[in-house]
Scaffold this motif. Structure first.
Motif, PDB file in Angstrom:
ATOM      1  N   SER A 129       3.039  12.538   3.550  1.00 14.30           N
ATOM      2  CA  SER A 129       3.822  11.617   2.722  1.00 14.30           C
ATOM      3  C   SER A 129       4.417  12.424   1.570  1.00 14.30           C
ATOM      4  N   ARG A 130       5.371  11.815   0.848  1.00 13.07           N
ATOM      5  CA  ARG A 130       6.075  12.596  -0.170  1.00 13.07           C
ATOM      6  C   ARG A 130       5.731  12.161  -1.584  1.00 13.07           C
ATOM      7  N   ASN A 131       6.061  13.049  -2.491  1.00 12.85           N
ATOM      8  CA  ASN A 131       5.860  12.804  -3.913  1.00 12.85           C
ATOM      9  C   ASN A 131       6.895  11.762  -4.364  1.00 12.85           C
ATOM     10  N   ALA A 162      17.176  10.931   8.232  1.00 11.54           N
ATOM     11  CA  ALA A 162      16.276   9.801   8.461  1.00 11.54           C
ATOM     12  C   ALA A 162      14.838  10.233   8.210  1.00 11.54           C
ATOM     13  N   LEU A 163      14.085   9.362   7.575  1.00 12.03           N
ATOM     14  CA  LEU A 163      12.657   9.633   7.373  1.00 12.03           C
ATOM     15  C   LEU A 163      11.911   9.362   8.676  1.00 12.03           C
ATOM     16  N   SER A 164      10.795  10.047   8.849  1.00 17.56           N
ATOM     17  CA  SER A 164       9.928   9.782  10.003  1.00 17.56           C
ATOM     18  C   SER A 164       9.487   8.314   9.980  1.00 17.56           C
ATOM     19  N   VAL A 165       9.253   7.735  11.155  1.00 18.74           N
ATOM     20  CA  VAL A 165       8.782   6.338  11.176  1.00 18.74           C
ATOM     21  C   VAL A 165       7.315   6.218  10.766  1.00 18.74           C
ATOM     22  N   ALA A 166       6.688   7.348  10.426  1.00 17.90           N
ATOM     23  CA  ALA A 166       5.362   7.261   9.795  1.00 17.90           C
ATOM     24  C   ALA A 166       5.518   6.524   8.459  1.00 17.90           C
ATOM     25  N   MET A 167       6.710   6.576   7.908  1.00 20.82           N
ATOM     26  CA  MET A 167       7.046   5.786   6.716  1.00 20.82           C
ATOM     27  C   MET A 167       7.569   4.437   7.223  1.00 20.82           C
ATOM     28  N   PRO A 168       6.806   3.339   6.988  1.00 16.97           N
ATOM     29  CA  PRO A 168       7.272   2.047   7.487  1.00 16.97           C
ATOM     30  C   PRO A 168       8.630   1.697   6.875  1.00 16.97           C
ATOM     31  N   ARG A 169       9.409   0.890   7.577  1.00 19.90           N
ATOM     32  CA  ARG A 169      10.677   0.411   7.013  1.00 19.90           C
ATOM     33  C   ARG A 169      10.409  -0.933   6.347  1.00 19.90           C
ATOM     34  N   ASP A 218       0.787  -1.229   0.000  1.00 18.30           N
ATOM     35  CA  ASP A 218       0.000   0.000   0.000  1.00 18.30           C
ATOM     36  C   ASP A 218       0.824   1.288   0.000  1.00 18.30           C
ATOM     37  N   CYS A 219       1.902   1.289  -0.763  1.00 19.31           N
ATOM     38  CA  CYS A 219       2.632   2.547  -0.965  1.00 19.31           C
ATOM     39  C   CYS A 219       1.638   3.585  -1.513  1.00 19.31           C
ATOM     40  N   ALA A 220       0.761   3.152  -2.435  1.00 22.99           N
ATOM     41  CA  ALA A 220      -0.169   4.078  -3.088  1.00 22.99           C
ATOM     42  C   ALA A 220      -1.119   4.713  -2.082  1.00 22.99           C
ATOM     43  N   GLY A 221      -1.612   3.927  -1.128  1.00 18.93           N
ATOM     44  CA  GLY A 221      -2.587   4.445  -0.152  1.00 18.93           C
ATOM     45  C   GLY A 221      -2.020   5.615   0.634  1.00 18.93           C
ATOM     46  N   CYS A 222      -0.793   5.471   1.112  1.00 16.14           N
ATOM     47  CA  CYS A 222      -0.177   6.548   1.903  1.00 16.14           C
ATOM     48  C   CYS A 222       0.362   7.660   1.018  1.00 16.14           C
ATOM     49  N   HIS A 223       0.791   7.325  -0.193  1.00 13.10           N
ATOM     50  CA  HIS A 223       1.488   8.327  -1.018  1.00 13.10           C
ATOM     51  C   HIS A 223       0.598   9.037  -2.030  1.00 13.10           C
ATOM     52  N   SER A 224      -0.732   8.835  -1.977  1.00 10.36           N
ATOM     53  CA  SER A 224      -1.611   9.630  -2.837  1.00 10.36           C
ATOM     54  C   SER A 224      -2.133  10.807  -2.004  1.00 10.36           C
ATOM     55  N   ILE A 261      16.614   6.009   5.127  1.00  7.99           N
ATOM     56  CA  ILE A 261      17.625   7.068   5.009  1.00  7.99           C
ATOM     57  C   ILE A 261      17.508   7.707   3.628  1.00  7.99           C
ATOM     58  N   ARG A 262      17.263   9.028   3.613  1.00  4.45           N
ATOM     59  CA  ARG A 262      17.144   9.753   2.344  1.00  4.45           C
ATOM     60  C   ARG A 262      18.521   9.970   1.708  1.00  4.45           C
ATOM     61  N   PRO A 263      18.540  10.319   0.401  1.00  8.89           N
ATOM     62  CA  PRO A 263      19.828  10.591  -0.256  1.00  8.89           C
ATOM     63  C   PRO A 263      20.631  11.685   0.459  1.00  8.89           C
TER      64      PRO A 263
HETATM   65  C1  HEC Z   1       1.800   4.153   6.370  1.00  8.71           C
HETATM   66  C2  HEC Z   1       2.052   5.104   5.293  1.00  8.71           C
HETATM   67  C3  HEC Z   1       3.151   4.819   4.303  1.00  8.71           C
HETATM   68  C4  HEC Z   1       3.340   3.677   3.552  1.00  8.71           C
HETATM   69  C5  HEC Z   1       2.523   2.376   3.595  1.00  8.71           C
HETATM   70  C6  HEC Z   1       4.462   3.935   2.696  1.00  8.71           C
HETATM   71  N1  HEC Z   1       4.959   5.189   2.924  1.00  8.71           N
HETATM   72 FE1  HEC Z   1       6.614   6.035   2.041  1.00  8.71          FE
HETATM   73  N2  HEC Z   1       6.425   7.646   3.245  1.00  8.71           N
HETATM   74  C7  HEC Z   1       5.414   7.883   4.139  1.00  8.71           C
HETATM   75  C8  HEC Z   1       5.624   9.163   4.787  1.00  8.71           C
HETATM   76  C9  HEC Z   1       4.706   9.795   5.813  1.00  8.71           C
HETATM   77  C10 HEC Z   1       6.821   9.696   4.258  1.00  8.71           C
HETATM   78  C11 HEC Z   1       7.486  11.021   4.621  1.00  8.71           C
HETATM   79  C12 HEC Z   1       8.395  10.817   5.815  1.00  8.71           C
HETATM   80  C13 HEC Z   1       9.153  12.063   6.185  1.00  8.71           C
HETATM   81  O1  HEC Z   1       8.906  13.126   5.605  1.00  8.71           O
HETATM   82  O2  HEC Z   1      10.037  11.951   7.064  1.00  8.71           O
HETATM   83  C14 HEC Z   1       7.309   8.707   3.282  1.00  8.71           C
HETATM   84  C15 HEC Z   1       8.484   8.848   2.547  1.00  8.71           C
HETATM   85  C16 HEC Z   1       8.891   7.990   1.539  1.00  8.71           C
HETATM   86  C17 HEC Z   1      10.054   8.165   0.708  1.00  8.71           C
HETATM   87  C18 HEC Z   1      11.056   9.326   0.800  1.00  8.71           C
HETATM   88  C19 HEC Z   1      10.784  10.346  -0.257  1.00  8.71           C
HETATM   89  C20 HEC Z   1      11.606  11.593  -0.102  1.00  8.71           C
HETATM   90  O3  HEC Z   1      11.456  12.491  -0.937  1.00  8.71           O
HETATM   91  O4  HEC Z   1      12.399  11.672   0.847  1.00  8.71           O
HETATM   92  C21 HEC Z   1      10.088   7.130  -0.189  1.00  8.71           C
HETATM   93  C22 HEC Z   1      11.100   6.873  -1.280  1.00  8.71           C
HETATM   94  C23 HEC Z   1       8.931   6.291   0.095  1.00  8.71           C
HETATM   95  N3  HEC Z   1       8.250   6.834   1.149  1.00  8.71           N
HETATM   96  C24 HEC Z   1       8.609   5.156  -0.610  1.00  8.71           C
HETATM   97  C25 HEC Z   1       7.608   4.255  -0.230  1.00  8.71           C
HETATM   98  C26 HEC Z   1       7.382   2.970  -0.874  1.00  8.71           C
HETATM   99  C27 HEC Z   1       8.127   2.450  -2.080  1.00  8.71           C
HETATM  100  C28 HEC Z   1       6.366   2.370  -0.192  1.00  8.71           C
HETATM  101  C29 HEC Z   1       5.776   0.988  -0.399  1.00  8.71           C
HETATM  102  C30 HEC Z   1       6.719  -0.125  -0.442  1.00  8.71           C
HETATM  103  C31 HEC Z   1       5.945   3.283   0.860  1.00  8.71           C
HETATM  104  N4  HEC Z   1       6.730   4.418   0.797  1.00  8.71           N
HETATM  105  C32 HEC Z   1       4.922   3.026   1.757  1.00  8.71           C
HETATM  106  C33 HEC Z   1       4.362   7.039   4.411  1.00  8.71           C
HETATM  107  C34 HEC Z   1       4.181   5.762   3.896  1.00  8.71           C
END
Ligand code: HEC
Ligand code: HEC
Length: 317
Positions: free
Chosen positions: A246-248, A279-286, A206-212, A273-275
């Protein structure tokens, strides 16, 4: 004049009573009930499928269901202050009354497809997997039934209390189950890289769900139709319930990830880890359990999605 005032008084009285009646109905009547189905699910027993089920559950289900004990006995999903009430995710352990001991395999599958719990009530509009393949669905359920320590019985039960607003949205049908059709769902083979990446990014992780643009406007059945598809900006709650946009991640060269290398993408998605080294927020799952085959497929697919120039305010900057 007197007669007019009298009639006005009667009309106002009727409106007040009607509003009070509707409010009482929203607050006190039973939540809507839907028919439940016990879908046919054949649990796999081979180790490859079990490992796949474990990987999906440890990445996706754990994000919302892993409690403080480490077991999948539920956690606070949304606090009172968010407006929808105090919402706890369910207990997915083997426990016979608190956990999934009371669910049949096919009822778990039906819930994941439609959002309808075995008691016929909607499990909020938070958790839908309409496009997960039948095979991956069965693998996840097999994992939930396995002897993994995370799903060993825990009797922890918390009560979800929906707010007036959430009850109104459910009772007036703004929050509703997804339709179910019995069509088989097949995942594309990993060798078909872009199609496989699409499947992972839209139906499994669900990358799409969070990233739309927003959870409220996402199209769950046809993800490509979601406004702002992969353009980011959707506020996602971190563990302290702080909202992180979430990010573009479309191929836009400035706003998106158009200039990233595959290695940079791999590191951001697996380790957060961004380029630029932040570090990205943990709202972005690892996605640390996902291998190169999966991440490279998602990368290949993201290169093909329509470019959007959505600018997202960077969290913490
Ligand atoms: C639960 C919601 C969620 C899901 C699921 C999720 N993301 Fe994210 N993602 C985020 C958020 C929120 C951020 C921004 C974090 C921040 O700004 O620190 C992010 C940031 C990122 C970034 C960094 C972009 C940048 O410009 O720094 C990438 C790449 C990314 N996500 C890819 C993915 C991919 C690929 C998937 C699926 C495998 C995914 N994400 C699934 C919430 C999510
Ligand atoms: C985005 C968060 C989220 C994700 C991801 C998620 N869930 Fe849930 N789940 C919830 C919430 C919240 C509830 C409780 C809703 C309610 O009862 O109103 C719930 C309820 C459930 C229930 C019903 C439990 C009961 O007591 O009736 C089951 C079963 C379940 N989830 C299984 C899963 C599985 C399996 C996965 C992974 C494939 C998963 N969930 C992923 C948030 C999530």
């Amino acid at each position: 004049m007197k007669k007019f005032l009298k009639i006005l008084g009667i009309i106002v009285g009727i409106i007040v009573l009607a509003v009070a009646g509707i409010a009482a109905w929203i607050n006190f009547s039973d939540m809507p009930s839907h028919p439940v189905q016990d879908l046919e699910v054949k649990l796999p027993i081979d180790s490859l499928s079990l490992a796949r089920g474990a990987k999906i559950a440890r990445t996706v289900c754990a994000y919302c269901h892993q409690g403080e004990s480490g077991k999948y006995d539920g956690k606070l999903f949304s606090p009172e202050s968010e407006g929808f009430g105090e919402i706890w995710s369910g207990n997915l352990t083997h426990h016979p009354t608190a956990g999934l001991g009371r669910y049949k395999d096919g009822e778990i599958a039906y819930l994941l497809r439609t959002g309808i719990k075995r008691n016929g009530k909607l499990a909020g509009p938070f958790m839908f997997f309409p496009n997960l393949s039948d095979e991956d669905m069965a693998a996840v359920i097999a994992y939930l039934r396995s002897d993994a320590p995370e799903v060993a019985a825990s009797d922890d039960v918390r009560t979800t209390r929906y707010s007036f607003l959430a009850k109104a949205l459910i009772k007036f049908g703004a929050f509703k189950p997804l339709p179910y059709d019995a069509k088989p769902r097949l995942a594309p083979p990993a060798s078909d890289q872009v199609a496989y990446g699409r499947y992972l990014a839209t139906a499994v992780y669900d990358c799409a769900g969070c990233h739309s643009a927003s959870f409220e406007t996402n199209n769950l059945m046809e993800p490509e139709k979601s406004p702002g598809f992969f353009g980011g900006g959707n506020p996602v709650a971190d563990p302290e319930f702080k909202l992180i946009p979430s990010r573009n991640i479309t191929p836009h060269p400035e706003q998106g990830i158009g200039k990233w290398t595959e290695e940079q993408f791999f590191k951001a998605v697996r380790s957060g880890i961004r380029p630029d080294g932040k570090a990205l927020s943990v709202a972005m799952p690892r996605f640390a359990l996902q291998d190169e085959v999966e991440i490279n497929a998602i990368w290949a697919y993201l290169k093909t999605v329509p470019v959007l120039a959505t600018t997202v305010a960077k969290a913490g900057k």
